[in-house]
Design a protein around this motif. Structure first.
Motif, short mmCIF file in Angstrom:
data_model
loop_
_atom_site.label_atom_id
_atom_site.label_comp_id
_atom_site.label_asym_id
_atom_site.label_seq_id
_atom_site.Cartn_x
_atom_site.Cartn_y
_atom_site.Cartn_z
N SER A 83 0.81 -1.21 0.00
CA SER A 83 0.00 0.00 0.00
C SER A 83 0.85 1.26 0.00
CB SER A 83 -0.91 0.00 1.23
OG SER A 83 -1.63 1.21 1.32
N ASP A 141 -0.74 4.07 1.01
CA ASP A 141 -1.52 4.89 1.93
C ASP A 141 -1.03 4.68 3.36
OD1 ASP A 141 -5.11 5.46 2.31
OD2 ASP A 141 -3.42 6.13 3.49
N ASN A 149 -2.96 2.65 6.05
CA ASN A 149 -3.03 1.19 6.03
C ASN A 149 -1.94 0.53 6.86
OD1 ASN A 149 -5.30 1.05 4.40
ND2 ASN A 149 -4.12 1.02 2.51
#
Length: 125
Positions: free
Chosen positions: A106, A108, A111
């Motif tokens: 990920s 992000d 996360n």
């Protein structure tokens, strides 16, 4: 509880190299995705690179071709090799661990479950 400890930051001239390390303890390192993020003064934390448990990599466009992420599961350590450093790479660099074992790592930060304390990187012009 997983603990992450970064090291390897410092002061380097533009064009130089540094290798950051992230040592993990207290969890199943081989099953985690590992990410590197950075935050410059006054700016939001941004994605730099990530590597899945299966060694699939992802890079921010700004570092692609200059930075390389890797991991050594035997040493419970993730690395970020940074070459051709630029002044705009100056930031605090953080490693993070994602327990979800996704095939694609990920980008992000939301996360990621565990974070290190950060290591500063300063690139002088």
């Amino acid at each position: 509880q997983v603990q992450l400890v970064e090291s390897g930051g410092g002061l380097v001239q533009a064009g130089g190299s540094l290798r950051l390390s992230c040592a993990a303890s207290g969890g199943t390192f081989s099953g985690y995705a590992m990410g590197w993020f950075r935050q410059a003064p006054g700016k939001k934390r941004e994605f730099v690179a990530a590597i899945s448990w299966s060694a699939d990599n992802a890079y921010a466009d700004s570092v692609k071709g200059r930075f390389t992420i890797s991991r050594d599961n035997a040493k419970n350590t993730a690395y970020l090799q940074m070459n051709s450093l630029k002044p705009e790479d100056t930031a605090d660099y953080y490693c993070a661990a994602d327990r979800k074992s996704l095939l694609t790592p990920s980008r992000d930060p939301r996360n990621y479950d565990y974070w290190g304390q950060g290591t500063p990187v300063t690139v002088s012009s």
